[in-house]
Design a protein around this motif. Structure first.
Motif, mmCIF file in Angstrom:
data_model
loop_
_atom_site.group_PDB
_atom_site.id
_atom_site.type_symbol
_atom_site.label_atom_id
_atom_site.label_comp_id
_atom_site.label_asym_id
_atom_site.label_seq_id
_atom_site.Cartn_x
_atom_site.Cartn_y
_atom_site.Cartn_z
ATOM 1 N N LEU A 264 60.304 -24.852 17.883
ATOM 2 C CA LEU A 264 58.987 -25.242 18.377
ATOM 3 C C LEU A 264 57.888 -24.611 17.528
ATOM 4 N N GLU A 265 58.081 -23.368 17.115
ATOM 5 C CA GLU A 265 57.092 -22.706 16.252
ATOM 6 C C GLU A 265 56.968 -23.440 14.915
ATOM 7 N N GLN A 266 58.105 -23.825 14.364
ATOM 8 C CA GLN A 266 58.091 -24.564 13.100
ATOM 9 C C GLN A 266 57.357 -25.891 13.246
ATOM 10 N N GLU A 267 57.639 -26.599 14.342
ATOM 11 C CA GLU A 267 56.983 -27.887 14.570
ATOM 12 C C GLU A 267 55.470 -27.720 14.712
ATOM 13 N N ARG A 268 55.062 -26.693 15.425
ATOM 14 C CA ARG A 268 53.618 -26.495 15.628
ATOM 15 C C ARG A 268 52.942 -26.060 14.332
ATOM 16 N N ARG A 269 53.669 -25.344 13.499
ATOM 17 C CA ARG A 269 53.112 -24.969 12.210
ATOM 18 C C ARG A 269 52.873 -26.215 11.352
ATOM 19 N N LEU A 270 53.773 -27.188 11.491
ATOM 20 C CA LEU A 270 53.642 -28.418 10.715
ATOM 21 C C LEU A 270 52.628 -29.378 11.324
ATOM 22 N N GLN A 271 52.614 -29.464 12.675
ATOM 23 C CA GLN A 271 51.862 -30.528 13.328
ATOM 24 C C GLN A 271 50.656 -30.064 14.130
ATOM 25 N N THR A 503 63.165 -30.182 5.444
ATOM 26 C CA THR A 503 62.900 -28.784 5.116
ATOM 27 C C THR A 503 61.747 -28.261 5.959
ATOM 28 N N ASP A 504 61.431 -26.973 5.768
ATOM 29 C CA ASP A 504 60.409 -26.336 6.600
ATOM 30 C C ASP A 504 59.041 -26.975 6.450
ATOM 31 N N ARG A 505 58.740 -27.488 5.232
ATOM 32 C CA ARG A 505 57.425 -28.084 5.019
ATOM 33 C C ARG A 505 57.580 -29.425 4.322
ATOM 34 N N PRO A 506 56.779 -30.424 4.704
ATOM 35 C CA PRO A 506 56.855 -31.695 4.036
ATOM 36 C C PRO A 506 56.492 -31.565 2.572
ATOM 37 N N ALA A 507 56.975 -32.482 1.759
ATOM 38 C CA ALA A 507 56.731 -32.447 0.319
ATOM 39 C C ALA A 507 55.251 -32.486 0.002
ATOM 40 N N ALA A 508 54.473 -33.257 0.782
ATOM 41 C CA ALA A 508 53.039 -33.364 0.524
ATOM 42 C C ALA A 508 52.360 -32.017 0.675
ATOM 43 N N GLU A 509 52.819 -31.237 1.679
ATOM 44 C CA GLU A 509 52.211 -29.926 1.897
ATOM 45 C C GLU A 509 52.572 -28.977 0.760
ATOM 46 N N LYS A 510 53.835 -29.093 0.286
ATOM 47 C CA LYS A 510 54.246 -28.245 -0.827
ATOM 48 C C LYS A 510 53.396 -28.516 -2.061
ATOM 49 N N SER A 511 53.136 -29.784 -2.305
ATOM 50 C CA SER A 511 52.393 -30.163 -3.500
ATOM 51 C C SER A 511 50.986 -29.619 -3.479
ATOM 52 N N SER A 512 50.405 -29.547 -2.285
ATOM 53 C CA SER A 512 49.023 -29.084 -2.179
ATOM 54 C C SER A 512 48.905 -27.579 -2.350
ATOM 55 N N VAL A 513 50.016 -26.860 -2.131
ATOM 56 C CA VAL A 513 49.976 -25.406 -2.224
ATOM 57 C C VAL A 513 50.437 -24.925 -3.592
#
Length: 537
Positions: A264-271, A503-513
């Motif tokens: 749930l923590e992971q989901e809330r971090r993403l969403q 994975t823990d973070r979507p690819a789009a989020e990885k690209s932005s970081v």
């Protein structure tokens, strides 16, 4: 501490790693009672779908509701009456997800049971008037369709991982049990009732499972995973410990509770605080989520295109087409068909679902169902039954194939599709995924229910083409499962993301970081993580 007799039997039946590792106390009576209570909604599904096929064959019903004209006109009227339920189910399945996420699994099941009862009262009181019959069946369908989404979610969120297939598969067992009871009630009223009561009684008594659902759910706790999503953590842990029959500080409860928290923590971090539309976008834009949604949807399409609900709903008509004469005799054959389905489903849930697995069960039953349908179709084409003549030996083999088809369906495509749809999604998407799957199931159930009566009249002599079409679909399903459906037995709900390569973070989020070479190296690591999934998906 020695194992109880029940636990020793369960460990001999269910063969997976989780069964060997998990404490025996978690298989207490509470989890079974909870699953059975929720599955009375599934019994409404099977009962309502099956009772109408026999009712429309009863002479008082035909007389009161105007079954006149040629065979095609009568087939169309019967199809309209039958398929109105499925139309309501489609709507109920679509609205179930946002409602159950907002108000919880327990109280939504109580509410939909009351909706079903209202619809059934209207059907029983129609007394020859088509309008209240149509409206009543549509209203009951809304409740049944909503329950078809909420039941599997509620059960899978409460079930221990080692017997999740068995408990979620109870949904299918209750469907076929409700259908079997409806078949035998139709047979009984054809022998012992006269006049309007011949069809009013079976239409009224179908409210029994809805009433049991209402009463039993009032005695159950809310799903611990839904409570967690509402940040009711103490209540979540208390309910989890009670269902598992362990103390809150037991290592198993601590581990499972931590898994729920972590996911749930992971989901809330993403969403964050995602809305319904945010979740919908997440389902279709994230590859792993989209993959799971499409698997669930296509499994449900395949399930309906086996032709199983064509036989469930129109079994008396189909048995007549195979040479069985007399309304009571065809209804008796339908009752035997119901018994075969129940026994086969029990065998699957006890010996196959969590041992042989879901994927293998789907593969071999695809071939077996297709061969059974092809034999029936070729028999009807080459040596069709003749009015007034006894059924030939080849005809009895065709009747056996109907029963074998029922058994094969319960060994795989009946229970396994509901198990997959409720267990493979991420927790935040579970109700939405089951909603899409159930809505698809009801949409194609509607298509089949509406089309089959006309197909049996128009697609070749005695409708032989109908069986060949369904047989072809069955054989093609083997290919779909072989290439796209992974095995999930023994895997906890919280580890489904790993199976599908999320994975823990979507690819789009990885690209932005990250940038440049770092992105490429991280994507390579992601490929390494999910390599085991690519064999199946």
């Amino acid at each position: 501490m020695g194992l109880s007799i029940g636990n020793r039997i369960l460990r001999k039946i269910v063969k997976n790693e989780a069964m060997a590792e998990d404490p025996p106390e978690i298989y207490g009576w509470r989890v079974y009672l909870l699953a059975c209570s929720a599955c009375f909604g599934a019994m409404s599904f099977g009962w309502d779908s099956s009772v109408i096929g026999g009712v429309i064959e009863l002479e008082p019903f035909k007389h009161d509701f105007g079954f006149i004209g040629n065979d095609k006109a009568k087939a169309n009227l019967g199809a309209n009456i039958v398929s109105t339920l499925q139309a309501g189910c489609f709507l109920g399945a679509l609205i179930a997800s946002p409602i159950t996420d907002r108000f919880g699994r327990k109280w939504c099941l109580v509410a939909v049971s009351l909706v079903v009862i209202i619809g059934i009262i209207m059907q029983a009181a129609a007394s020859g008037n088509l309008a209240p019959m149509y409206i009543g069946r549509f209203i009951a369908g809304v409740g049944v369709g909503a329950a078809s989404c909420i039941n599997p979610v509620f059960v899978s969120e409460n079930a221990p991982r080692s017997i999740r297939g068995l408990l979620t598969g109870l949904y299918q067992l209750f469907i076929v049990t409700g259908g079997m009871i409806a078949f035998w009630i139709n047979y009984s009223v054809s022998l012992h009732f006269k006049g309007k009561s011949m069809y009013i009684f079976p239409l009224a008594i179908q409210g029994l499972p809805a009433a049991l659902l209402c009463v039993c759910m009032l005695l159950c706790h809310e799903s611990p995973r839904w409570l967690a999503r509402r940040d009711r953590w103490e209540e979540c842990k208390s309910v989890l410990a009670r269902i598992r029959n362990l103390s809150p500080d037991h290592p198993y409860i601590i581990d499972e509770f931590r898994e729920i928290q972590d996911q749930l923590e992971q989901e809330r971090r993403l969403q964050g605080d995602a809305t319904y539309w945010d979740l919908t976008r997440d389902m279709w834009t994230v590859a792993g989520n989209r993959k799971r949604a499409l698997i669930s949807i296509f499994l449900m399409i395949c399930q309906q295109m086996t032709g199983t609900n064509a036989i469930n709903t129109y079994a008396p008509t189909i048995f007549k087409n195979l040479g069985i004469t007399g309304t009571s005799t065809s209804l008796f054959s339908t009752g035997i068909y119901g018994i075969v389905k129940v026994v086969s489903c029990v065998i699957f849930l006890l010996f196959l679902a969590d041992s042989l697995g879901r994927r293998r069960s789907l593969l071999w039953t695809s071939i077996a169902q297709g061969l059974a349908m092809f034999y029936i179709g070729l028999y009807v084409r080459i040596s069709p039954p003749i009015d007034g003549q006894p059924v030939p030996p080849a005809g009895y083999v065709a009747l056996v194939c109907i029963f074998l088809f029922a058994a094969f369906f319960q060994f795989g495509w009946g229970p396994a599709c509901w198990i997959y749809a409720s267990e493979i999604p991420a927790a935040r998407l579970r109700s939405l995924n089951v909603s899409y799957a159930a809505a698809t199931q009801w949409l194609f159930n509607f298509v089949v229910a509406r089309a089959v009566p006309t197909m049996l009249v128009t697609v070749g002599a005695h409708g032989y083409g109908t069986y060949l079409i369904f047989g072809s679909f069955c054989l093609s399903m083997f290919v779909f499962v072989w290439f796209f459906v992974p095995e999930t037995k023994g895997i906890s709900l919280e580890h489904m993301d790993e199976l599908f390569g999320v994975t823990d973070r979507p690819a789009a989020e990885k690209s932005s970081v990250q940038g440049g070479d770092d992105v490429g190296s991280d994507m390579g690591k992601g490929d390494q993580k999910s390599k085991h999934v690519e064999v199946y998906v």
